[in-house]
Design an enzyme around this catalytic site. Structure first.
Site, PDB file in Angstrom:
ATOM      1  N   ASP A   1     -45.808  88.264   9.984  1.00 39.01           N
ATOM      2  CA  ASP A   1     -45.428  89.582  10.487  1.00 39.01           C
ATOM      3  C   ASP A   1     -45.038  89.559  11.930  1.00 39.01           C
ATOM      4  O   ASP A   1     -45.545  88.972  12.649  1.00 39.01           O
ATOM      5  CB  ASP A   1     -46.717  90.599  10.235  1.00 39.01           C
ATOM      6  CG  ASP A   1     -46.117  92.203  10.762  1.00 39.01           C
ATOM      7  OD1 ASP A   1     -45.285  92.622   9.980  1.00 39.01           O
ATOM      8  OD2 ASP A   1     -46.513  92.812  11.572  1.00 39.01           O
TER       9      ASP A   1
ATOM     10  N   HIS B   1     -40.284  97.445   2.412  1.00 34.24           N
ATOM     11  CA  HIS B   1     -41.147  98.676   2.525  1.00 34.24           C
ATOM     12  C   HIS B   1     -40.862  99.444   4.085  1.00 34.24           C
ATOM     13  O   HIS B   1     -41.283 100.147   4.314  1.00 34.24           O
ATOM     14  CB  HIS B   1     -42.744  98.171   2.364  1.00 34.24           C
ATOM     15  CG  HIS B   1     -43.077  97.469   3.672  1.00 34.24           C
ATOM     16  ND1 HIS B   1     -42.661  96.040   3.862  1.00 34.24           N
ATOM     17  CD2 HIS B   1     -43.671  97.506   4.812  1.00 34.24           C
ATOM     18  CE1 HIS B   1     -43.057  95.529   4.990  1.00 34.24           C
ATOM     19  NE2 HIS B   1     -43.838  96.272   5.651  1.00 34.24           N
ATOM     20  N   ASP B   2     -40.127  98.636   4.605  1.00 32.80           N
ATOM     21  CA  ASP B   2     -39.697  99.487   6.127  1.00 32.80           C
ATOM     22  C   ASP B   2     -38.142  99.985   6.092  1.00 32.80           C
ATOM     23  O   ASP B   2     -37.723 100.704   6.959  1.00 32.80           O
ATOM     24  CB  ASP B   2     -39.621  98.328   7.120  1.00 32.80           C
ATOM     25  CG  ASP B   2     -41.179  97.871   7.565  1.00 32.80           C
ATOM     26  OD1 ASP B   2     -42.004  98.558   7.224  1.00 32.80           O
ATOM     27  OD2 ASP B   2     -41.074  96.809   8.012  1.00 32.80           O
TER      28      ASP B   2
ATOM     29  N   ASP C   1     -49.371  88.296   3.401  1.00 33.37           N
ATOM     30  CA  ASP C   1     -48.784  88.856   4.623  1.00 33.37           C
ATOM     31  C   ASP C   1     -49.627  88.686   5.819  1.00 33.37           C
ATOM     32  O   ASP C   1     -50.676  89.369   5.838  1.00 33.37           O
ATOM     33  CB  ASP C   1     -48.472  90.290   4.323  1.00 33.37           C
ATOM     34  CG  ASP C   1     -47.363  90.832   5.260  1.00 33.37           C
ATOM     35  OD1 ASP C   1     -47.308  90.511   6.285  1.00 33.37           O
ATOM     36  OD2 ASP C   1     -46.479  91.847   4.581  1.00 33.37           O
TER      37      ASP C   1
ATOM     38  N   GLU D   1     -41.175  86.905   9.829  1.00 33.45           N
ATOM     39  CA  GLU D   1     -40.354  88.189  10.196  1.00 33.45           C
ATOM     40  C   GLU D   1     -40.202  88.134  11.630  1.00 33.45           C
ATOM     41  O   GLU D   1     -40.882  88.104  12.482  1.00 33.45           O
ATOM     42  CB  GLU D   1     -41.306  89.220   9.689  1.00 33.45           C
ATOM     43  CG  GLU D   1     -40.447  90.481   9.651  1.00 33.45           C
ATOM     44  CD  GLU D   1     -41.215  91.771  10.044  1.00 33.45           C
ATOM     45  OE1 GLU D   1     -40.808  92.796   9.647  1.00 33.45           O
ATOM     46  OE2 GLU D   1     -42.251  91.828  10.865  1.00 33.45           O
TER      47      GLU D   1
HETATM   48  O1  TEU Z   1     -42.514  95.431  10.910  1.00 36.90           O
HETATM   49  C1  TEU Z   1     -41.848  95.057  11.906  1.00 36.90           C
HETATM   50  C2  TEU Z   1     -40.774  95.896  12.640  1.00 36.90           C
HETATM   51  O2  TEU Z   1     -39.778  94.836  13.198  1.00 36.90           O
HETATM   52  C3  TEU Z   1     -40.738  97.075  12.829  1.00 36.90           C
HETATM   53  O3  TEU Z   1     -39.815  97.402  13.988  1.00 36.90           O
HETATM   54  C4  TEU Z   1     -40.134  97.748  11.567  1.00 36.90           C
HETATM   55  O4  TEU Z   1     -38.983  97.374  11.407  1.00 36.90           O
HETATM   56  C5  TEU Z   1     -40.249  99.114  11.834  1.00 36.90           C
HETATM   57  O5  TEU Z   1     -40.277  99.563  10.518  1.00 36.90           O
HETATM   58  C6  TEU Z   1     -39.150  99.709  12.557  1.00 36.90           C
HETATM   59  O6  TEU Z   1     -38.612 100.960  12.148  1.00 36.90           O
HETATM   60  C7  TEU Z   1     -43.582  95.028  10.409  1.00 36.90           C
HETATM   61  C8  TEU Z   1     -44.099  95.497   9.183  1.00 36.90           C
HETATM   62  O7  TEU Z   1     -43.129  95.268   8.355  1.00 36.90           O
HETATM   63  C9  TEU Z   1     -44.188  96.850   9.215  1.00 36.90           C
HETATM   64  O8  TEU Z   1     -44.396  97.811   8.137  1.00 36.90           O
HETATM   65  C10 TEU Z   1     -45.276  97.057  10.454  1.00 36.90           C
HETATM   66  O9  TEU Z   1     -45.565  98.682  10.558  1.00 36.90           O
HETATM   67  C11 TEU Z   1     -45.231  96.357  11.527  1.00 36.90           C
HETATM   68  O10 TEU Z   1     -44.846  94.991  11.551  1.00 36.90           O
HETATM   69  C12 TEU Z   1     -46.519  96.459  12.507  1.00 36.90           C
HETATM   70  O11 TEU Z   1     -47.362  95.484  11.878  1.00 36.90           O
END
Ligand code: TEU
Length: 551
Positions: free
Chosen positions: A193, A318-319, A95, A244
C-alpha cells in the site's frame, strides 16, 4: 508461471461473499467461491487487508499484522483458503499496509503511554505548533496534536492511521518479519500500500503546497525496497510483488520495477484514473477526453517499456468508481458491449492484468441518493469539506454519485432471485447495486455471450500468445478522439487492437495508417459477431472492439 502471463483478481473481502450471515463478507466466503474464480481462469487472488483492525478505513488501519480480524474469520479459515486455492492452482497476494498503522496498534499505544522507543516508530514532532502545512489525503491537516505528550504525530491518511518512521531500522526489521511470517504460511504475492510515501523527506514547510512533493518518491524509497526485497520476498524469484504508487513519475516507477533493480515486480500508478479530475481535483465532475486518456496510458506504456519496468494493468479497484459507468456506458443498451471493449483496451496492453471483483460481470456504480447510504470515511470527510466550501447538498451528492469509493465496494450480486442478491442472508453492510436482478453472477454464467466469458477468453489468450505477454507496444492514431488503436509486436508476429470508445459509428480506413494487411489476419477477439469491412475501411459500430493477429 511467469508474471507476464498471469492475471490477478482483486477481492475486497467484506463485499465478496458472506458465509456466516452477518452482512459482511469473509474469508470462508472466498473459499466457497473458489470454483467460480477457477472457471474465470485467474492465477492469483489479491485480498485487501483482513488483519486485526478497528475498520475505520476498512482494514487499511492495521492494529496487528499477525492476526486476522474476527470480522473476516480465523487463521484456520485463512489456511483452508490457501490450501484449497493452491489445490486449484490459485495463489494468494496479501495487502501490506506499511506506510502507517492504526493508532490502536500496540506500538502506537505504547508510544502514547510515553515509551520513547515506540515513539521513534512513528513521526512525532515536539510542541503545540503544527509542524508543517502538510495535508491529509482524507482532508484536513496531516498532523494531530497529542496534548499529554505535547507532540504532534503525522498521518497522511485518517487521523487513526499514524505514519511509520522508516528511517528507524527497528521499524524496517519489524516489517520484514511480518512479510516472512506470511511467506512461511505459503503466501506467494504482496501488494504494498502507498509504498512510495514511506520516506518523509526533511519536513520543510513551503507554506504553499500540501506537502506532497516532500513525501512522494523520497530519495530513500529505493534503498528501503532493495532491503525489503533482499531480506524477504526476493529470496524466491517466483514471488509476485506490486507497489501501489501514489502520484509517482515514470522515472521513479521504472526504478521501482525494472527487472535488474531487484525491488518490486511491478507497480500501480493512477494517472490514467485522474483523467476525469477537473484541474487535478478528485471531487469534481468532468467528462473525460479519450485523447488525454491515451496520452497518459501510452506515455506510461512506452516509458516503462523503455526502462524495462513492468506495470499492473487495471481500470478499477476498491478505491475507484466502476469502469463501465466511468469510461463505457452503464445504460442497458450498451453496458455489455462497452464493458467488453474496455477489457480489450486495457488487458491487451503490456503489463499484468488486475481484475477487480464484479468488473468481470460489468457491475455499474451504485445509485445512492442519501448520504447515509455511503459508508466510506473519505466520502463522509469530503461531504463535510465540500459543504463547508459552500456547495449545496444536491451538488455534493452529484459529485459523490460519480466519485465515491463506495461504488467499487457494493456487495457482489451472486444471484438475481434473492433479496440480498445471494451475497448474504441478511442486510449487507453496504447497499447493493440497484439492478442486481439483471446483473449478477448466476446470469453471467448462463449466458455464453456474457462479459464473464469475454474476460475468461482474454485471460486464456494472455497465456496462449507470447505476443500478448511479451510483445512491444506501439500506439497509433493518438489524436483520434473516438478510437484507441495500438499494436503489439514480437517479431515476426503482429497484433492490432482497435476499440471504439464512442456510441457512434466510426469508419477507419486502415490503408491511411498502413495497417490494412491486418484485414487478412486472424480475428482473435471481437465483441460483435462479425465485422463490417469495405475495401480497406472498417466500419466500427458503437463500442466495437477487435483484435487482429498476423501470427
Ligand atoms: O490508497 C492510497 C491512495 O492513493 C489514496 O489516495 C486512494 O486513492 C484514495 O482512495 C484517494 O481517493 C490506499 C488504499 O487502496 C486505500 O483503500 C486506503 O484508504 C489508503 O491506501 C490508506 O491506506
Amino acid at each position: 508461471m511467469h508474471f507476464n502471463k498471469m492475471s490477478i483478481y482483486q477481492i475486497y473481502p467484506r463485499s465478496f461473499y458472506d458465509s456466516n450471515g452477518d452482512g459482511v463478507g469473509d474469508l470462508a466466503g472466498i473459499t466457497a467461491k473458489l470454483d467460480y474464480l477457477k472457471e474465470l481462469g485467474i492465477d492469483m487472488i489479491w485480498i485487501t487487508p483482513f488483519f486485526l483492525s478497528p475498520q475505520r478505513d476498512n482494514g487499511y488501519d492495521v492494529a496487528d499484522y499477525y492476526q486476522i480480524d474476527p470480522l473476516f474469520g480465523t487463521m484456520a479459515d485463512f489456511e483452508e483458503l490457501l490450501a484449497k486455492g493452491k489445490a486449484l492452482g490459485i495463489e494468494f497476494m496479501l495487502d501490506m499496509v506499511f506506510n502507517h498503522t492504526s493508532t490502536e496498534h500496540a506500538w502506537f499505544q505504547s508510544a502514547l503511554a510515553g515509551d520513547e522507543a515506540k515513539q521513534a516508530y512513528y513521526i512525532f514532532r515536539d510542541g503545540a505548533e503544527i509542524p508543517t502545512n502538510w495535508l491529509s489525503k482524507f482532508g484536513g491537516s496531516a498532523w494531530q496534536y497529542v496534548s499529554h505528550l505535547d507532540k504532534h504525530y503525522l498521518h497522511l491518511f485518517d487521523v487513526t492511521q499514524a505514519d511509520l518512521n522508516w528511517k528507524n531500522e527497528a521499524v524496517r526489521q519489524e516489517l520484514i518479519k511480518v512479510i516472512n511470517y506470511w511467506i512461511d504460511k505459503g503466501v506467494m504475492g504482496f501488494r504494498f500500500d502507498v509504498i512510495n510515501l514511506i520516506d518523509k523527506g526533511d519536513f520543510i514547510d513551503d507554506n504553499h503546497g500540501d506537502g506532497r512533493k516532500y513525501y512522494t518518491d523520497g530519495v530513500r524509497v529505493n534503498d528501503y525496497l532493495t532491503e525489503l526485497n533482499k531480506l524477504s520476498f526476493g529470496k524466491n524469484p517466483t514471488m509476485v510483488t506490486v507497489g501501489e504508487m501514489s502520484s509517482t513519475t515514470i522515472e521513479a516507477a521504472v526504478g521501482y520495477s525494472a527487472r535488474l533493480e531487484n525491488r518490486l515486480r511491478m507497480i500501480f500508478n493512477f494517472h490514467h484514473l485522474k483523467v476525469d479530475y477537473e484541474a487535478g481535483e478528485k471531487w469534481s465532475v468532468k467528462q473525460f477526453s479519450l485523447v488525454e486518456l491515451k496520452k497518459i496510458l501510452f506515455d506510461w506504456q512506452l516509458g516503462v517499456q523503455a526502462g524495462d519496468g513492468w506495470q499492473a494493468l487495471f481500470w478499477s479497484n476498491h478505491d475507484q468508481p466502476r469502469v463501465v459507468s466511468r469510461f463505457g456506458a452503464s445504460d442497458p443498451a450498451y453496458r455489455v458491449i462497452s464493458a467488453k471493449m474496455l477489457a480489450n483496451a486495457m488487458y491487451l496492453l503490456r503489463g499484468t492484468p488486475f481484475i477487480y471483483q464484479g468488473e468481470e460481470i460489468g457491475l455499474p456504480n451504485a445509485s445512492f441518493m442519501d448520504i447515509h447510504q455511503y459508508r466510506d470515511v473519505e466520502t463522509h470527510n469530503y461531504y463535510q469539506i465540500l459543504r463547508e466550501k459552500g456547495l449545496v447538498h444536491d451538488a455534493v451528492m452529484k459529485i459523490l454519485a460519480v466519485k465515491s469509493r463506495d461504488h467499487g465496494r457494493t456487495p457482489m450480486p451472486w444471484s438475481g432471485g434473492d433479496a440480498h442478491a445471494g451475497f448474504s442472508t441478511t442486510e449487507p453492510w453496504l447497499g447493493l447495486i440497484e439492478a442486481y436482478r439483471d446483473i449478477n453472477v448466476e446470469d453471467a454464467l448462463q449466458d455464453n455471450n456474457s462479459i464473464f466469458y469475454h474476460y475468461k477468453e482474454l485471460i486464456a489468450m494472455r497465456k496462449a500468445y507470447s505476443i500478448i505477454s511479451e510483445g512491444e507496444i506501439i500506439p497509433h492514431l493518438m489524436e483520434h478522439s473516438q478510437l484507441m488503436v495500438y499494436e503489439r509486436r514480437l517479431f515476426p508476429q503482429r497484433l492490432l487492437v482497435i476499440t471504439n470508445f464512442s456510441k457512434n459509428n466510426v469508419a477507419l480506413d486502415l490503408s491511411t495508417v498502413a495497417l490494412e494487411e491486418f484485414l487478412f489476419g486472424d480475428m482473435l477477439l471481437h465483441n460483435y459477431t462479425y465485422s463490417v469491412v469495405q475495401n480497406s475501411t472498417l466500419h466500427l459500430r458503437p463500442y466495437e472492439s477487435l483484435c487482429f493477429a498476423l501470427i
